[in-house]
Design a protein around this motif. Structure first.
Motif, mmCIF file in Angstrom:
data_model
loop_
_atom_site.group_PDB
_atom_site.id
_atom_site.type_symbol
_atom_site.label_atom_id
_atom_site.label_comp_id
_atom_site.label_asym_id
_atom_site.label_seq_id
_atom_site.Cartn_x
_atom_site.Cartn_y
_atom_site.Cartn_z
ATOM 1 N N SER A 111 0.838 -1.193 0.000
ATOM 2 C CA SER A 111 0.000 0.000 0.000
ATOM 3 C C SER A 111 0.879 1.250 0.000
ATOM 4 N N ASN A 112 0.245 2.412 -0.167
ATOM 5 C CA ASN A 112 1.001 3.666 -0.175
ATOM 6 C C ASN A 112 1.650 3.984 1.156
ATOM 7 N N ASN A 113 1.187 3.319 2.228
ATOM 8 C CA ASN A 113 1.795 3.563 3.540
ATOM 9 C C ASN A 113 3.178 2.932 3.633
ATOM 10 N N LEU A 114 3.462 2.047 2.724
ATOM 11 C CA LEU A 114 4.743 1.348 2.772
ATOM 12 C C LEU A 114 5.631 1.870 1.651
ATOM 13 N N PHE A 115 6.733 2.481 1.999
ATOM 14 C CA PHE A 115 7.696 3.018 1.036
ATOM 15 C C PHE A 115 7.011 3.925 -0.004
ATOM 16 N N ASN A 116 5.967 4.624 0.395
ATOM 17 C CA ASN A 116 5.218 5.502 -0.518
ATOM 18 C C ASN A 116 4.733 4.778 -1.762
ATOM 19 N N GLY A 117 4.456 3.504 -1.616
ATOM 20 C CA GLY A 117 3.926 2.754 -2.748
ATOM 21 C C GLY A 117 4.986 2.113 -3.632
ATOM 22 N N ALA A 118 6.259 2.495 -3.448
ATOM 23 C CA ALA A 118 7.335 1.948 -4.287
ATOM 24 C C ALA A 118 7.492 0.452 -4.034
ATOM 25 N N CYS A 119 7.966 -0.254 -5.039
ATOM 26 C CA CYS A 119 8.153 -1.693 -4.870
ATOM 27 C C CYS A 119 9.383 -1.954 -4.003
ATOM 28 N N THR A 120 9.459 -3.169 -3.480
ATOM 29 C CA THR A 120 10.546 -3.475 -2.541
ATOM 30 C C THR A 120 11.908 -3.505 -3.248
ATOM 31 N N ASN A 121 11.916 -3.855 -4.531
ATOM 32 C CA ASN A 121 13.192 -3.846 -5.255
ATOM 33 C C ASN A 121 13.738 -2.428 -5.389
ATOM 34 N N CYS A 122 12.860 -1.480 -5.722
ATOM 35 C CA CYS A 122 13.301 -0.087 -5.870
ATOM 36 C C CYS A 122 13.688 0.486 -4.501
ATOM 37 N N GLN A 123 12.924 0.138 -3.466
ATOM 38 C CA GLN A 123 13.261 0.579 -2.120
ATOM 39 C C GLN A 123 14.644 0.033 -1.742
ATOM 40 N N PHE A 124 14.859 -1.211 -2.035
ATOM 41 C CA PHE A 124 16.129 -1.852 -1.705
ATOM 42 C C PHE A 124 17.295 -1.136 -2.380
ATOM 43 N N SER A 125 17.098 -0.756 -3.641
ATOM 44 C CA SER A 125 18.226 -0.199 -4.387
ATOM 45 C C SER A 125 18.254 1.325 -4.378
ATOM 46 N N SER A 126 17.615 1.941 -3.372
ATOM 47 C CA SER A 126 17.659 3.401 -3.186
ATOM 48 C C SER A 126 17.088 4.174 -4.350
ATOM 49 N N THR A 127 16.166 3.573 -5.111
ATOM 50 C CA THR A 127 15.585 4.307 -6.227
ATOM 51 C C THR A 127 14.061 4.335 -6.099
ATOM 52 N N ALA A 128 13.584 4.358 -4.854
ATOM 53 C CA ALA A 128 12.131 4.324 -4.623
ATOM 54 C C ALA A 128 11.411 5.444 -5.381
ATOM 55 N N ALA A 129 11.998 6.639 -5.402
ATOM 56 C CA ALA A 129 11.326 7.771 -6.042
ATOM 57 C C ALA A 129 11.253 7.597 -7.556
ATOM 58 N N GLY A 130 12.052 6.693 -8.092
ATOM 59 C CA GLY A 130 12.006 6.429 -9.528
ATOM 60 C C GLY A 130 11.087 5.266 -9.876
ATOM 61 N N CYS A 131 10.507 4.634 -8.856
ATOM 62 C CA CYS A 131 9.611 3.492 -9.087
ATOM 63 C C CYS A 131 8.309 3.991 -9.700
ATOM 64 N N SER A 132 7.814 3.282 -10.695
ATOM 65 C CA SER A 132 6.581 3.756 -11.335
ATOM 66 C C SER A 132 5.361 3.620 -10.427
ATOM 67 N N PHE A 133 5.502 2.948 -9.295
ATOM 68 C CA PHE A 133 4.381 2.870 -8.342
ATOM 69 C C PHE A 133 4.499 3.914 -7.224
ATOM 70 N N TYR A 134 5.573 4.665 -7.214
ATOM 71 C CA TYR A 134 5.834 5.640 -6.145
ATOM 72 C C TYR A 134 4.754 6.718 -6.101
ATOM 73 N N GLN A 135 4.232 6.968 -4.919
ATOM 74 C CA GLN A 135 3.165 7.957 -4.763
ATOM 75 C C GLN A 135 3.587 9.126 -3.882
#
Ligand code: ZN
Ligand code: ZN
Length: 214
Positions: A127-151
């Motif tokens: 959900s958006n409450n977790l890593f702002n919606g970013a996937c765990t792979n993008c969160q892991f690799s410090s690119t959460a804000a570049g994830c297409s699910f990022y909210q």
């Protein structure tokens, strides 16, 4: 170590409590065996000194998916991603990967890219409450804000409705990050540079750069 830690067997995979891989092979864990690898990871996360890591891993004690690492190709050799289980963000990403209910149906744009740094085979977003919606792979690799699910808020975010913005990342475009650049070979970089310059020339012929073409 935190005061009250739950035993590893509190976490279940297909109704069975996890069992720690043999201590003597702690660093020689079989990374190709998803159940062994997952048990090894949970065994470390459950004693993590980071509260958010323990909050995530303790929230669901049923493992929903085992960690399966991608096969990376580097200079012809097949390698597996490094997990770095000392980093808070990497640990919380893996904790979520193993336990959350996935809300996305397909992979994000970064996971689709063959150079993506996310370590796991599956793209898993909560959900958006977790890593702002970013996937765990993008969160892991410090690119959460570049994830297409990022909210979450983007650095140049105006209003979400302004989707005409050139740098809108929610359009599902592949997003160029420093990590992606770093991963490219010099030859690939040169090809990209030429492609970009050609595209710019096409759009603005009057200012076409004079550059040697070999
Ligand atoms: Zn993803
Ligand atoms: Zn992603």
């Amino acid at each position: 170590m935190p005061d009250s830690v739950l035993p590893l067997s509190s976490w279940k995979w297909q109704e069975k409590g996890l069992v720690a891989p043999d201590e003597s092979v702690d660093e020689g864990v079989d990374f190709g065996n998803p159940l062994e690898l997952t048990s090894w990871i949970v065994n470390q996360l459950r004693v993590s000194s980071f509260n958010d890591v323990r909050t995530i891993i303790e929230k669901h004690k049923t493992i929903t998916r085992l960690v399966q690492l991608k096969q990376l190709r580097e200079k012809g050799a097949v390698t597996q991603p490094k997990l770095h289980l000392d980093r808070q963000q990497k640990m919380s990403a893996l904790a979520a990967y193993m336990t959350i209910d996935k809300v996305n149906s397909g992979p994000c744009q970064q996971c689709l890219h063959r150079k993506s740094r996310g370590p796991c085979t599956e793209c898993v977003a909560g959900s958006n409450n977790l890593f702002n919606g970013a996937c765990t792979n993008c969160q892991f690799s410090s690119t959460a804000a570049g994830c297409s699910f990022y909210q979450g808020k983007r650095r140049k975010d105006k209003k979400r409705s302004h989707s005409t913005s050139d740098d809108d990342r929610s359009t599902g475009r592949f997003y160029l990050t420093p990590e992606v650049l770093e991963d490219l070979t010099t030859r690939e970089l040169e090809r990209w540079k030429n492609m970009i310059e050609d595209e710019l020339d096409l759009r603005n012929p009057s200012s076409a750069r004079k550059r040697p073409r070999s």
